[in-house]
Design an enzyme around this catalytic site. Sequence first.
Site, PDB file in Angstrom:
ATOM      1  N   THR A   1     -32.951 -46.408  83.011  1.00  0.00           N
ATOM      2  CA  THR A   1     -32.036 -47.169  83.881  1.00  0.00           C
ATOM      3  C   THR A   1     -30.643 -46.541  83.911  1.00  0.00           C
ATOM      4  OG1 THR A   1     -31.668 -48.649  82.000  1.00  0.00           O
ATOM      5  CG2 THR A   1     -33.149 -49.432  83.728  1.00  0.00           C
TER       6      THR A   1
ATOM      7  N   THR B   1     -39.489 -49.537  72.879  1.00  0.00           N
ATOM      8  CA  THR B   1     -38.102 -49.062  72.822  1.00  0.00           C
ATOM      9  C   THR B   1     -37.304 -49.862  71.791  1.00  0.00           C
ATOM     10  OG1 THR B   1     -38.100 -48.230  75.071  1.00  0.00           O
ATOM     11  CG2 THR B   1     -35.958 -48.835  74.165  1.00  0.00           C
TER      12      THR B   1
ATOM     13  N   ARG C   1     -29.363 -57.761  88.097  1.00  0.00           N
ATOM     14  CA  ARG C   1     -28.714 -58.900  87.449  1.00  0.00           C
ATOM     15  C   ARG C   1     -27.796 -59.600  88.435  1.00  0.00           C
ATOM     16  NH1 ARG C   1     -27.444 -55.957  81.771  1.00  0.00           N
ATOM     17  NH2 ARG C   1     -27.548 -54.137  83.130  1.00  0.00           N
TER      18      ARG C   1
ATOM     19  N   TYR D   1     -38.674 -58.455  75.963  1.00  0.00           N
ATOM     20  CA  TYR D   1     -37.263 -58.186  75.664  1.00  0.00           C
ATOM     21  C   TYR D   1     -36.795 -59.048  74.488  1.00  0.00           C
ATOM     22  CZ  TYR D   1     -32.225 -57.597  76.645  1.00  0.00           C
ATOM     23  OH  TYR D   1     -30.874 -57.324  76.562  1.00  0.00           O
TER      24      TYR D   1
ATOM     25  N   LYS E   1     -30.494 -44.220  57.496  1.00  0.00           N
ATOM     26  CA  LYS E   1     -30.802 -44.211  56.057  1.00  0.00           C
ATOM     27  C   LYS E   1     -30.667 -42.786  55.503  1.00  0.00           C
ATOM     28  CE  LYS E   1     -34.741 -44.914  53.034  1.00  0.00           C
ATOM     29  NZ  LYS E   1     -36.191 -45.137  53.020  1.00  0.00           N
ATOM     30  N   ARG E   2     -31.238 -41.809  56.234  1.00  0.00           N
ATOM     31  CA  ARG E   2     -31.240 -40.423  55.752  1.00  0.00           C
ATOM     32  C   ARG E   2     -29.825 -39.855  55.662  1.00  0.00           C
ATOM     33  NH1 ARG E   2     -31.452 -35.415  57.880  1.00  0.00           N
ATOM     34  NH2 ARG E   2     -31.572 -36.138  60.034  1.00  0.00           N
TER      35      ARG E   2
ATOM     36  N   ASP F   1     -30.065 -40.450  75.812  1.00  0.00           N
ATOM     37  CA  ASP F   1     -30.614 -41.353  76.833  1.00  0.00           C
ATOM     38  C   ASP F   1     -31.869 -40.730  77.452  1.00  0.00           C
ATOM     39  OD1 ASP F   1     -28.847 -43.796  78.426  1.00  0.00           O
ATOM     40  OD2 ASP F   1     -30.751 -43.150  79.306  1.00  0.00           O
ATOM     41  N   ASN F   2     -32.814 -41.582  77.863  1.00  0.00           N
ATOM     42  CA  ASN F   2     -33.999 -41.056  78.573  1.00  0.00           C
ATOM     43  C   ASN F   2     -33.865 -41.269  80.090  1.00  0.00           C
ATOM     44  OD1 ASN F   2     -34.491 -43.756  78.968  1.00  0.00           O
ATOM     45  ND2 ASN F   2     -36.617 -43.707  78.299  1.00  0.00           N
TER      46      ASN F   2
END
Length: 315
Positions: free
Chosen positions: A36, A91, A185, A144, A104-105, A32-33
């Site tokens: 939020t 993102t 929200r 979004y 895939k790798r 996570d960065n």
Amino acid sequence: MKRILVTGGAGFIGSHLCERLLNDGNEVICLDNFFTGSKEKIVHLLDNPYFELVRHDVTMPYYIEVDEIYNLACPASPVHYQFNAIKTIKTSVMGAINMLGLAKRVKAKILQASTSEVYGDPQIHPQIEDYWGNVNPIGIRSCYDEGKRCAESLFVNYHNQNNVRIKIVRIFNTYGTRMETDDGRVISNFIVQALRGEDLTIFGDGKQTRAFQYVDDLVEGMIRMMATGDDFIGPVNIGNPDEFTMLELAEKIIEITGSKSKIIFQPLPKDDPMQRQPDISLAREKLNDWHPVIKLEDGLKRTIAYFDQLLKETN
Ligand code: NAD
Ligand code: UDP
């Protein structure tokens, strides 16, 4: 024991998913960065030796050996995804490319947290997976909506071209504990307003509809989707078909909280969908009769108790 990567794992849904996957006996890497998300949501998992927290941005490649990937990284509340629209697109799109490249790798199975927003302001009701949607490509929600639509396209094309094992779930409005007070929200807004005795802010006339699912039902659906055979890639709707107007929702929250709050009306944001309700026939058929088991009233009570506690602690 599987090793599972959850991007966006310190967010509202991601934190519940990480917890469930750990409880099911898996090793979990939460990436996570913290845009939020927050450490508070997963702090109770940090002592678990099978849990790892990584601060990383999915727009940059990430290398790890895993069996499964749940790709949730992306702000989900309109307030937050519109804050930096270009970053939201990056993102969704670059995040999908990086995570699909990883899948895939290392030959991992990868699940995309897509959204009912791919249907835009739908002209077919309830929404079925075959419906292509009604999205304004240059509107305020497009960063979004189109980001998520492009991600779905990337998933399907990595599957077709590179045989990557993919799963796409289209998540409908989800709520529950661990949402932030400033999430923006509707359910968290109304509950926080009711508990603080502030006016509940309905946007527009309140006749627009949404169908709300409690987070535990969603997590169960996502895990069942990941467990399906490689021939079923989705997309599949995961949501609660019980549909309410925003006016009904506001009245219900005032009633359950016993609040003295009033309802006020504010302008409807542009491109706000007028109706939304999932058709979950496909989920029932493919996910072992998956369907929501938590009624709105019960889910609201749990979420209200959570916010009540949170507001007492922070005040
Ligand atoms: P959230 O905002 O709480 O969680 C998103 C997480 O992603 C946060 O922890 C955030 O910090 C992280 N993140 C954002 N950008 C990132 C980046 N570039 N790199 C790494 N991490 C990043 O929202 P949520 O409600 O938990 O939503 C989770 C996922 O589910 C999202 O992909 C969202 O689009 C999807 N979804 C949610 C709903 C809903 O009603 N909650 C509905 C449809 C789809
Ligand atoms: N909404 C509202 N008051 C608020 C927040 C949202 O009336 O304080 C409305 C919003 O305009 C939309 C609905 O509630 O019609 C659901 O909004 P939310 O942001 O929760 O989700 P989304 O629009 O992405 O489904």
